[in-house]
Design a protein around this motif. Structure first.
Motif, PDB file in Angstrom:
ATOM      1  N   LEU A   1     -13.360  -4.706   2.346  1.00 31.90           N
ATOM      2  CA  LEU A   1     -12.454  -4.240   1.296  1.00 31.90           C
ATOM      3  C   LEU A   1     -12.365  -2.728   1.452  1.00 31.90           C
ATOM      4  O   LEU A   1     -13.233  -1.994   0.977  1.00 31.90           O
TER       5      LEU A   1
ATOM      6  N   GLN B   1      -6.817   6.590  -3.571  1.00 30.71           N
ATOM      7  CA  GLN B   1      -7.713   5.633  -2.911  1.00 30.71           C
ATOM      8  C   GLN B   1      -7.826   4.349  -3.717  1.00 30.71           C
ATOM      9  O   GLN B   1      -7.846   3.249  -3.153  1.00 30.71           O
TER      10      GLN B   1
ATOM     11  N   LEU C   1     -16.282   1.343   0.233  1.00 30.15           N
ATOM     12  CA  LEU C   1     -14.856   1.110   0.482  1.00 30.15           C
ATOM     13  C   LEU C   1     -14.401   1.881   1.718  1.00 30.15           C
ATOM     14  O   LEU C   1     -13.202   2.136   1.888  1.00 30.15           O
TER      15      LEU C   1
ATOM     16  N   GLN D   1      -5.351  -3.954  -1.415  1.00 36.09           N
ATOM     17  CA  GLN D   1      -6.199  -4.731  -0.507  1.00 36.09           C
ATOM     18  C   GLN D   1      -6.886  -5.868  -1.258  1.00 36.09           C
ATOM     19  O   GLN D   1      -7.025  -6.977  -0.734  1.00 36.09           O
TER      20      GLN D   1
ATOM     21  N   THR E   1     -10.554   1.302   1.581  1.00 33.43           N
ATOM     22  CA  THR E   1      -9.571   2.226   1.057  1.00 33.43           C
ATOM     23  C   THR E   1      -9.004   3.005   2.233  1.00 33.43           C
ATOM     24  O   THR E   1      -9.329   2.732   3.394  1.00 33.43           O
TER      25      THR E   1
ATOM     26  N   GLU F   1       0.837  -1.209   0.000  1.00 27.90           N
ATOM     27  CA  GLU F   1       0.000   0.000   0.000  1.00 27.90           C
ATOM     28  C   GLU F   1       0.868   1.254   0.000  1.00 27.90           C
ATOM     29  O   GLU F   1       0.569   2.229  -0.706  1.00 27.90           O
TER      30      GLU F   1
ATOM     31  N   THR G   1      -6.872   0.478  -2.458  1.00 27.61           N
ATOM     32  CA  THR G   1      -7.835  -0.630  -2.505  1.00 27.61           C
ATOM     33  C   THR G   1      -7.370  -1.736  -3.434  1.00 27.61           C
ATOM     34  O   THR G   1      -7.603  -2.926  -3.169  1.00 27.61           O
TER      35      THR G   1
END
Length: 419
Positions: free
Chosen positions: A206, A259, A200, A266, A208, A33, A263
């Motif tokens: 899930l 963002q 999100l 993720q 962000t 990330e 995600t």
């Protein structure tokens, strides 16, 4: 584990040292990330228009592939996702949409913001989702859609709701904000209705790094309407100059590339985390199965649960306290379990139609008796189980429940004195 309850001066079961952030942190932020965010910062494409569009489109393509849908549009947050899904469904102003009486406030405010009236129907007492029979009784000549909320991460009875929608010529919209990775009869949440909305938000399965949303559909026209309405009603070309021509009245509901990059990382681990969460939650529930009067969340065999949150109901008669009001027992059990270190809390304190912002006059909870009963006698566990490393903490939570249940004879007189 037995002994004196912590609320009466005994030893706390789940200590602060055991509730380690490494085991419970959510979302899990790794070097992947961090690298993805730094890459966006380095290249300077921050929005879904222009240089950042490729990052957002990659997330959209991957989520569409994951859910098995033809189209996905990334938007600014989950509430906006519901609003745009409803707008894309083409409902007439003044029409009605059937929604569950137990849900987050956005389930009702999203249609209202598009001049669609929510009509509330009761829920199933074990699944906590919209009861098809109750939904059918809520249908009137003005009804044009059903909003199926996969509450807590469990898909609704979609076969029955699909048949109901088809019989009455209604759109079937999914609110899948809490259901990332859940399946119904082999199909992913988000691919079960005409159009679906996901959140999100940083708390979701899930997430962000803040707020975001996704809208999925197989319908090209609906997808086009969502894309159009997230960018001031404009069709922004992939290349060339922006025309600044708005075809419909719309606002700004874009997801940023930063963002989307977060995600996307993720999503790389979502399938693994879904499997590990199922394993951990199954272990937790198995450890609590022998406690009398503790009604555990249930998953029908034809679907899987995303386990965004766990709702526990308390049967006072089975607990040996038939003369105690359910709300009084729930309140006392919350105090006892929180003192032991288990952060149970309420999720929604009143039926959705009882919210002051939504009711025109006094609300009668007898209109939706199942929803009222569930809210009166239940508590939820949120976020602690989302991290796949949480299993050691969940085992200690099992011990805390058993300790409290071993002291029900001590708690019962206290509960009887409560209002």
């Amino acid at each position: 584990m037995t002994g004196k309850l912590a609320m009466f001066g005994g030893t706390r079961t789940v200590t602060l040292d055991e509730a380690d952030r490494k085991l419970l942190a959510w979302p899990i932020v790794t070097d992947a990330e961090r690298t993805a965010i730094l890459d966006v910062l380095e290249h300077g494409g921050f929005t879904s228009v222009g240089a950042g569009a490729a990052v957002v489109r990659e997330l959209e393509a991957r989520w569409a592939a994951y859910t098995g849908t033809r189209h996905c549009a990334a938007v600014s947050n989950g509430t906006t996702a519901i609003e745009l899904a409803i707008a894309a469904a083409g409902l007439d102003p003044g029409a009605e949409i059937v929604v569950p009486a137990l849900s987050f406030i956005a389930t009702a405010t999203a249609p209202l913001r598009h001049r669609i009236k929510p009509v509330f129907a009761d829920i199933d007492p074990r699944k906590f989702t919209l009861a098809p029979a109750a939904a059918e009784t809520a249908i009137t000549p003005r009804t044009q859609a059903i909003l199926a909320v996969h509450l807590h991460g469990l898909p609704c009875d979609m076969t029955e709701l699909r048949a109901l929608a088809d019989r009455h010529g209604l759109r079937l919209v999914e609110d899948a904000a809490q259901a990332h990775g859940a399946t119904y009869r082999g199909r992913q949440a988000g691919a079960l209705g005409d159009i679906a909305a996901f959140s999100l938000n940083v708390s979701k399965n899930l997430p962000t790094c803040g707020e975001g949303g996704l809208v999925t559909t197989d319908d090209a026209d609906m997808h086009d309407q969502v894309v159009l309405r997230r960018q001031f009603g404009e069709r922004v070309p992939d290349k060339g100059e922006r025309p600044y021509v708005s075809e419909v009245v719309a606002g700004n509901a874009k997801l940023s590339s930063m963002q989307a990059a977060f995600t996307r990382c993720q999503l790389d681990r979502l399938a693994e985390w879904v499997a590990e969460r199922e394993r951990n939650v199954s272990g937790l529930l198995a450890g609590l199965a022998d406690l009398p009067g503790l009604v555990l969340p249930w998953t029908p065999p034809d679907r899987t649960h995303a386990w965004h949150m766990l709702r526990f109901r308390f049967d006072v008669a089975a607990m040996g306290m038939p003369d105690v009001a359910p709300g009084a027992a729930r309140s006392l059990l919350q105090r006892a379990l929180r003192a032991e270190g288990v952060p149970l809390q309420r999720y929604q304190s009143m039926p959705l139609p009882a919210q002051p912002a939504l009711r025109a006059g006094k609300y009668d909870p007898r209109e939706h008796p199942v929803t009222a009963a569930v809210l009166d006698d239940s508590l939820t566990l949120q976020r602690w189980h989302l991290n796949p490393a949480s299993e050691p903490v969940l085992r200690r939570c099992v011990e805390a429940f058993h300790k409290v249940w071993a002291n029900l004879d001590v708690l019962a007189p206290v509960a009887r004195q409560a209002s």
